[in-house]
Design an enzyme around this catalytic site. Structure first.
Site, PDB file in Angstrom:
ATOM      1  N   ASP A  22     -29.124  -3.375  39.780  1.00 25.72           N
ATOM      2  CA  ASP A  22     -28.102  -2.237  39.472  1.00 25.72           C
ATOM      3  C   ASP A  22     -28.724  -0.868  39.504  1.00 25.72           C
ATOM      4  OD1 ASP A  22     -25.961  -0.638  38.707  1.00 25.72           O
ATOM      5  OD2 ASP A  22     -25.674  -1.788  36.868  1.00 25.72           O
ATOM      6  N   ASN A  24     -26.660   2.023  39.796  1.00 29.22           N
ATOM      7  CA  ASN A  24     -26.144   2.978  39.178  1.00 29.22           C
ATOM      8  C   ASN A  24     -25.490   2.767  37.730  1.00 29.22           C
ATOM      9  OD1 ASN A  24     -24.264   1.259  39.732  1.00 29.22           O
ATOM     10  ND2 ASN A  24     -22.864   2.580  40.946  1.00 29.22           N
ATOM     11  N   ASP A  26     -23.587   0.287  36.280  1.00 27.03           N
ATOM     12  CA  ASP A  26     -22.203  -0.209  35.889  1.00 27.03           C
ATOM     13  C   ASP A  26     -22.058  -1.633  35.987  1.00 27.03           C
ATOM     14  OD1 ASP A  26     -22.596  -1.005  38.610  1.00 27.03           O
ATOM     15  OD2 ASP A  26     -20.753  -0.292  39.373  1.00 27.03           O
ATOM     16  N   ASP A  30     -26.139  -3.246  43.578  1.00 32.35           N
ATOM     17  CA  ASP A  30     -25.822  -2.174  44.680  1.00 32.35           C
ATOM     18  C   ASP A  30     -26.809  -1.953  45.783  1.00 32.35           C
ATOM     19  OD1 ASP A  30     -27.175  -0.301  43.209  1.00 32.35           O
ATOM     20  OD2 ASP A  30     -25.576  -0.086  41.872  1.00 32.35           O
ATOM     21  N   ASP A  99     -24.975 -10.234  56.659  1.00 35.00           N
ATOM     22  CA  ASP A  99     -24.109 -11.620  56.591  1.00 35.00           C
ATOM     23  C   ASP A  99     -22.927 -11.140  57.449  1.00 35.00           C
ATOM     24  OD1 ASP A  99     -22.946 -13.859  55.627  1.00 35.00           O
ATOM     25  OD2 ASP A  99     -24.362 -13.605  53.855  1.00 35.00           O
ATOM     26  N   ASP A 201     -21.794 -16.582  58.972  1.00 29.98           N
ATOM     27  CA  ASP A 201     -21.226 -17.321  57.650  1.00 29.98           C
ATOM     28  C   ASP A 201     -20.435 -18.286  58.482  1.00 29.98           C
ATOM     29  OD1 ASP A 201     -20.642 -17.577  54.976  1.00 29.98           O
ATOM     30  OD2 ASP A 201     -18.637 -16.906  55.712  1.00 29.98           O
ATOM     31  N   GLU A 258     -24.516 -20.463  60.166  1.00 31.62           N
ATOM     32  CA  GLU A 258     -24.548 -21.289  58.988  1.00 31.62           C
ATOM     33  C   GLU A 258     -23.894 -22.566  59.616  1.00 31.62           C
ATOM     34  OE1 GLU A 258     -23.073 -21.900  54.575  1.00 31.62           O
ATOM     35  OE2 GLU A 258     -21.674 -20.854  55.893  1.00 31.62           O
ATOM     36  N   HIS A 323     -27.293 -18.607  48.060  1.00 32.96           N
ATOM     37  CA  HIS A 323     -26.377 -18.358  46.958  1.00 32.96           C
ATOM     38  C   HIS A 323     -25.169 -19.318  46.822  1.00 32.96           C
ATOM     39  CE1 HIS A 323     -24.783 -17.501  51.042  1.00 32.96           C
ATOM     40  NE2 HIS A 323     -23.659 -17.544  50.523  1.00 32.96           N
ATOM     41  N   ASP A 324     -25.194 -20.360  47.614  1.00 37.90           N
ATOM     42  CA  ASP A 324     -24.315 -21.569  47.272  1.00 37.90           C
ATOM     43  C   ASP A 324     -24.671 -22.558  46.534  1.00 37.90           C
ATOM     44  OD1 ASP A 324     -22.135 -20.338  49.022  1.00 37.90           O
ATOM     45  OD2 ASP A 324     -22.927 -20.980  50.730  1.00 37.90           O
TER      46      ASP A 324
HETATM   47  C1  GLC Z   1     -20.466 -19.808  53.477  1.00 41.12           C
HETATM   48  C2  GLC Z   1     -20.898 -18.853  52.383  1.00 41.12           C
HETATM   49  C3  GLC Z   1     -20.073 -19.117  51.023  1.00 41.12           C
HETATM   50  C4  GLC Z   1     -18.704 -18.909  51.077  1.00 41.12           C
HETATM   51  C5  GLC Z   1     -18.182 -19.529  52.511  1.00 41.12           C
HETATM   52  C6  GLC Z   1     -16.915 -18.816  52.807  1.00 41.12           C
HETATM   53  O1  GLC Z   1     -20.386 -21.055  53.197  1.00 41.12           O
HETATM   54  O2  GLC Z   1     -22.296 -19.072  52.288  1.00 41.12           O
HETATM   55  O3  GLC Z   1     -20.638 -18.518  50.151  1.00 41.12           O
HETATM   56  O4  GLC Z   1     -18.082 -19.257  50.267  1.00 41.12           O
HETATM   57  O5  GLC Z   1     -18.936 -19.544  53.439  1.00 41.12           O
HETATM   58  O6  GLC Z   1     -17.163 -17.765  53.580  1.00 41.12           O
END
Ligand code: GLC
Length: 544
Positions: A22, A24, A26, A30, A99, A201, A258, A323-324
């Protein structure tokens, strides 16, 4: 399409922007926060970053619900910040990927607003609208990835729009050439700004079965989870080919799509004329019934992808989590052998064939959130899970499930120091920091020569700047000790030079029979010939 040499000479790092740093004050990460930490990343040794979505978004799905593709969420910064980020990263020799969210927009995107308001507008056909089967019955019985139907009713027009993720994420209609043109413009916009490539994505879902017939598979909770209706369908390869011809081929950029679960090498080969590589999920969730790493499945899966990629002359990304997913330390690692297992995972990842991606926090061994309240889990899929199960599971059962499975673990604020809020922010963060931050943080590990973090650095050096780099980047791959239930072992060989990689992915000591060689790197101090202690990993030079 041959992969560029620079890709082979890269180690990637995924940044989840809202949780990285972070800048700034908040409570949310960012762009300036990322800029401040670029020196840290350069020092770690990585030379490619993939930054998750930072576009304006109502944040129903962590920024994957985009309301303006060519801008920056004001809470995260400005276009000027993005330019500064790219410039500073390039000065440090770090390439930048963004992304590229392609499957859907937010329902707050102006295209969708217009699409709802006016059935005759050209924007209507930017999305997938269908009449219901009858009163209160969606066009098909298809389920969505986040739970419930793949359709959402719109009262105003008495029609349903398709949404394979959340209700607030209407799917774009890629069969419409205007949509393809608009999305091509989005890619061009960022490439012209200087970005070096995209993680694309959810591209496996860009085409659907437009006949809209019910799936015959089994219904659960009133819907059918039949992903074949909108995954890896043939029309999408044409869409990607067009994008390649009209946009990507005009730039020296890297594109990694992906493609999700279920895709096999034959699918990957269909994508690869148009994009450089595909991410699959197969090496994630290789778990036994008691939630330990399933070594046999993990090594067979990785072996399948690598040997077939080598056979077909393609490259592939490698990663333990994104991140999933939950944190890899909580899945494949060990509490008891925390340091050893964190390092063992680094040693493995960075010696595989393919482009390794480290996920932010992995380099210090961040673990799943130990939250004790359901309301601490914020992710849309966690919240949907609670809604769908509240009537049949106890709070404790739902907590247990989320502690192991939730996507929130991947979103945890990065643990920089042992100060309040883990040094991530001066204000209470938008997502609670994990309780272990006083023990597990960057500052502490930078000081400890023997830390997981410093081991990642050494491994990255070995991969990128050592006499073994070429072997690790491009060498052949052959499983060894292939039937061993604890050891993930393989040989990397280029011309006459070969390395043996042996990692014990268990808490029990074990032995192996392959001949010893000179040790190049190891995660413990003293190696006993032909044996590996708990989570011990070594790389040896094989006698020529
Ligand atoms: C991909 C992303 C995921 C997102 C999904 C919809 O699987 O990795 O985080 O929720 O697409 O965009």
């Amino acid at each position: 399409m041959a992969i560029s040499q620079w890709v082979k000479e890269s180690v990637g790092y995924e940044i989840y922007p809202r949780s990285f740093y972070d800048g700034n004050g908040d409570g949310m990460g960012d762009i300036q926060g990322i800029i401040k930490k670029l020196d840290y990343l350069s020092d770690l040794g990585i030379n490619l970053i993939w930054i998750g979505p930072f576009y304006p978004s109502p944040l129903d799905d962590n920024g994957y619900d985009v309301s303006d593709f060519m801008n920056v969420d004001p809470q995260l910064g400005t276009l000027a910040d993005i330019k500064q980020l790219i410039q500073k990263a390039h000065q440090l020799g770090i390439r930048v990927m963004f992304d590229f969210v392609m499957n859907q927009t937010s329902d707050e995107h102006p295209w969708f607003i217009e699409s709802c308001q006016n059935k005759n507008s050209e924007k209507r056909d930017y999305y997938i609208w269908q009449k219901g089967k009858s009163q209160n019955r969606p066009p098909t019985n298809w389920g969505s990835f986040f739970g419930g139907s793949a359709w959402k009713y719109d009262k105003q027009s008495d029609e349903y729009y398709m949404k394979i993720f959340s209700d607030k994420m209407p799917d774009l209609n890629w069969s419409n050439p205007k949509v393809r043109f608009e999305m091509g413009k989005v890619a061009k916009f960022w490439l012209d700004l200087g970005v070096d490539g995209f993680r694309m994505d959810a591209i496996a879902h860009l085409a659907r079965d437009m006949k809209f017939v019910d799936s015959k598979k089994k219904k659960i909770d009133g819907v059918v989870g039949d992903w074949s209706k909108f995954s890896n369908r043939k029309e999408l390869y044409t869409y990607l080919k067009q994008l390649h011809q009209e946009v990507f081929s005009q730039y020296n950029c890297l594109t990694i799509g992906e493609v999700g679960g279920g895709a096999k090498i034959k699918d990957a080969l269909k994508y690869i004329p148009s994009i450089d590589m595909v991410f699959n999920f197969d090496a994630c969730w290789c778990l036994t019934a008691d939630n330990k790493v399933d070594v046999m499945r993990l090594k067979n899966t990785i072996n399948y992808w690598i040997t077939n990629s080598l056979k077909h002359g393609i490259y592939l990304p490698q990663y333990w989590l994104n991140h999933d997913h939950p944190r890899v330390m909580s899945q494949y690692g060990s509490q008891k052998y925390f340091k050893e297992s964190g390092k063992a995972l680094a040693l493995l990842l960075l010696s595989l064939y393919g482009l390794p991606f480290i996920y932010n926090g992995e380099e210090i061994g961040m673990q799943n959130a130990l939250y004790d309240k359901l309301s601490d889990f914020k992710d849309v899929s966690s919240q949907n899970y609670i809604k769908l199960n509240a009537h049949r599971l106890s709070e404790q059962e739902m907590l247990n499930h989320l502690r192991n499975n939730s996507r929130d673990h991947g979103h945890l604020p990065m643990q920089w120091t042992s100060e309040k809020y883990a040094g991530f922010s001066v204000k209470e963060p938008y997502l609670k920091v994990n309780l272990d931050y006083q023990k597990v943080n960057v500052a502490q590990q930078l000081q400890d020569k023997d830390s997981i973090l410093n081991f990642y650095r050494q491994m990255i050096q070995l991969r990128l700047n050592s006499k073994w780099s070429e072997v690790l980047q491009s060498g052949d791959f052959e499983l060894i000790e292939s039937q061993h239930p604890q050891i993930f072992g393989f040989r990397r060989k280029l011309n006459n030079r070969s390395l043996l990689v042996l990692v014990n992915l268990s808490e029990q000591d074990t032995t192996y029979s392959v001949a010893e060689g000179e040790i190049i790197i190891s995660n413990i101090d003293s190696h006993k010939p032909h044996s590996l202690g708990a989570y011990e990993g070594i790389i040896m030079r094989e006698q020529e």
